[in-house]
Design an enzyme around this catalytic site. Structure first.
Site, PDB file in Angstrom:
ATOM      1  N   HIS A   1       0.862  -1.199   0.129  1.00 52.38           N
ATOM      2  CA  HIS A   1       0.098  -0.177  -0.131  1.00 52.38           C
ATOM      3  C   HIS A   1       0.722   1.186  -0.059  1.00 52.38           C
ATOM      4  O   HIS A   1       0.070   2.319  -0.138  1.00 52.38           O
ATOM      5  CB  HIS A   1      -0.905  -0.012   1.193  1.00 52.38           C
ATOM      6  CG  HIS A   1      -1.856  -1.104   1.407  1.00 52.38           C
ATOM      7  ND1 HIS A   1      -1.394  -2.440   1.789  1.00 52.38           N
ATOM      8  CD2 HIS A   1      -2.997  -1.408   0.735  1.00 52.38           C
ATOM      9  CE1 HIS A   1      -2.408  -3.438   1.637  1.00 52.38           C
ATOM     10  NE2 HIS A   1      -3.427  -2.599   1.109  1.00 52.38           N
TER      11      HIS A   1
ATOM     12  N   GLY B   1      -5.393  12.067   8.936  1.00 53.69           N
ATOM     13  CA  GLY B   1      -6.158  11.203   8.121  1.00 53.69           C
ATOM     14  C   GLY B   1      -6.307  11.473   6.777  1.00 53.69           C
ATOM     15  O   GLY B   1      -6.404  10.476   5.934  1.00 53.69           O
TER      16      GLY B   1
ATOM     17  N   ARG C   1      -2.847   4.519  -4.390  1.00 51.16           N
ATOM     18  CA  ARG C   1      -4.327   5.021  -3.943  1.00 51.16           C
ATOM     19  C   ARG C   1      -4.585   6.469  -3.503  1.00 51.16           C
ATOM     20  O   ARG C   1      -5.642   6.471  -2.734  1.00 51.16           O
ATOM     21  CB  ARG C   1      -4.896   4.053  -2.828  1.00 51.16           C
ATOM     22  CG  ARG C   1      -4.723   2.591  -3.379  1.00 51.16           C
ATOM     23  CD  ARG C   1      -5.121   1.317  -2.133  1.00 51.16           C
ATOM     24  NE  ARG C   1      -4.995   0.112  -2.373  1.00 51.16           N
ATOM     25  CZ  ARG C   1      -6.248  -0.723  -2.425  1.00 51.16           C
ATOM     26  NH1 ARG C   1      -7.610   0.067  -2.156  1.00 51.16           N
ATOM     27  NH2 ARG C   1      -6.398  -1.854  -2.858  1.00 51.16           N
TER      28      ARG C   1
ATOM     29  N   GLU D   1      -9.445   6.465  14.733  1.00 49.95           N
ATOM     30  CA  GLU D   1      -7.966   5.971  14.381  1.00 49.95           C
ATOM     31  C   GLU D   1      -7.131   5.618  15.716  1.00 49.95           C
ATOM     32  O   GLU D   1      -6.396   4.620  15.484  1.00 49.95           O
ATOM     33  CB  GLU D   1      -7.260   7.034  13.556  1.00 49.95           C
ATOM     34  CG  GLU D   1      -7.848   7.008  12.267  1.00 49.95           C
ATOM     35  CD  GLU D   1      -9.007   8.169  12.068  1.00 49.95           C
ATOM     36  OE1 GLU D   1      -9.157   9.081  13.089  1.00 49.95           O
ATOM     37  OE2 GLU D   1     -10.050   7.951  11.371  1.00 49.95           O
TER      38      GLU D   1
HETATM   39  N1  LIG Z   1     -17.006   9.171  14.820  1.00 52.59           N
HETATM   40  C1  LIG Z   1     -16.492  10.260  14.765  1.00 52.59           C
HETATM   41  N2  LIG Z   1     -15.244  10.667  14.194  1.00 52.59           N
HETATM   42  C2  LIG Z   1     -15.356  12.148  14.202  1.00 52.59           C
HETATM   43  C3  LIG Z   1     -15.900  13.060  14.764  1.00 52.59           C
HETATM   44  N3  LIG Z   1     -15.450  14.274  14.380  1.00 52.59           N
HETATM   45  C4  LIG Z   1     -14.339  14.062  13.716  1.00 52.59           C
HETATM   46 BR1  LIG Z   1     -13.287  15.320  12.932  1.00 52.59          BR
HETATM   47  N4  LIG Z   1     -14.128  12.776  13.454  1.00 52.59           N
HETATM   48  C5  LIG Z   1     -13.013  12.267  12.851  1.00 52.59           C
HETATM   49  O1  LIG Z   1     -13.174  12.666  11.521  1.00 52.59           O
HETATM   50  C6  LIG Z   1     -13.351  11.658  10.537  1.00 52.59           C
HETATM   51  C7  LIG Z   1     -14.743  11.645  10.251  1.00 52.59           C
HETATM   52  O2  LIG Z   1     -14.985  12.739   9.743  1.00 52.59           O
HETATM   53  C8  LIG Z   1     -12.777  10.372  11.407  1.00 52.59           C
HETATM   54  O3  LIG Z   1     -11.595  10.136  10.810  1.00 52.59           O
HETATM   55  C9  LIG Z   1     -12.651  10.662  12.753  1.00 52.59           C
HETATM   56  O4  LIG Z   1     -11.336  10.531  13.430  1.00 52.59           O
HETATM   57  C10 LIG Z   1     -17.035  12.447  15.449  1.00 52.59           C
HETATM   58  O5  LIG Z   1     -17.999  13.345  15.915  1.00 52.59           O
HETATM   59  N5  LIG Z   1     -17.347  11.282  15.249  1.00 52.59           N
END
Ligand SMILES: Nc1nc2c(nc(Br)n2[C@@H]2O[C@H](CO)[C@@H](O)[C@H]2O)c(=O)[nH]1
Length: 234
Positions: free
Chosen positions: A4, A20, A43, A181
């Site tokens: 990857h 991310g 990718r 993550e």
């Molecule tokens: N599950 C979750 N992930 C979140 C949130 N806010 C953020 Br910025 N994230 C992060 O942002 C990405 C999703 O938009 C993912 O990689 C998460 O690590 C939230 O309210 N919820």
């Protein structure tokens, strides 16, 4: 190169920052690194290597979610010899005391499941940050006058959650924020004996429903990159 990551041996530094979003990796490399060169675009998960104050650094996107981060972190550690991995990302705050734009240093990362769940079977492993990185990141954030919270976060498997009872349990136990993550990053760091930390900026709030205006995202992301770099090389 690996399945990857297209980088040649030696093109990945021992210190790796992992946003991310691959386009944030590009922005951070262009903004903070000297001599930044593109070392991965397999990718579209961009990775760059350059130097910061004379130190070699790679900034490699992780993608969203623990399965994606797990692939990149495994290959960075096992195939390229990464020794320090710092997630620089954003999160959703779960406590009133945490405000939009604050920085969160994740001391631990709770999860419902991670890619390592099958590995642990009945063991309830506690994914934890490297203390030295955490301490130095705290010092760097204080020096910048940034409101910083250190504590537990929650690494979720879903963004569009259907379990409000989970949020209540996490909040009740002091979980500061949710992202997707860090738990796997900390677990892999423990497994392979390397250092890891997650430095997160609060971009949305699950209680107040505020969100960081896109105009502010770049500034707060820049602060995080600087905190991570200072923690890695202080
Ligand atoms: N599950 C979750 N992930 C979140 C949130 N806010 C953020 Br910025 N994230 C992060 O942002 C990405 C999703 O938009 C993912 O990689 C998460 O690590 C939230 O309210 N919820």
């Amino acid at each position: 190169m690996t399945i990857h990551i297209g980088a040649e041996p030696g093109q990945i530094a021992e210190t790796v920052l992992m946003p991310g979003d691959p386009y944030r990796a590009k922005w951070a490399a262009e903004t903070f690194l000297e001599g930044a060169e593109l070392v991965n675009e397999v990718r579209g998960m961009l990775g760059f290597t350059g130097t910061w104050k004379g130190h070699r650094v790679t900034i490699q996107g992780s993608g969203m979610g623990m399965p994606s981060l797990s692939i990149y972190a495994n290959e960075l550690i096992r195939d390229y010899g990464a020794k320090t991995l710092i997630r620089i990302g954003s999160c959703g705050a779960m406590q009133e005391k945490v405000a939009i734009r604050d920085v969160i240093l994740a001391m631990s990362a709770t999860s419902i499941s991670t890619p390592s769940l099958s590995f642990f079977k009945e063991v309830n492993f506690a994914p934890t940050a490297d203390f030295d990185l955490l301490r130095k990141a705290w010092d760097a954030a204080q020096a910048k006058g940034i409101t910083t919270h250190t504590g537990g976060i929650y690494s979720a498997d879903v963004f569009y959650a259907e379990r409000p009872d989970l949020d209540e349990v996490m909040e009740r136990h002091g979980i500061l924020a949710v992202e997707m993550e860090a738990a796997e990053l900390y677990t892999l760091a423990a497994r392979f004996g390397v250092r890891a930390l997650a430095v997160l900026t609060v971009s949305d709030h699950l209680k107040t429903h505020e969100a960081l205006p896109s105009s502010d995202r770049e500034k707060s992301f820049g602060d995080m990159v600087e905190i991570a770099l200072e923690a890695a090389f202080a």
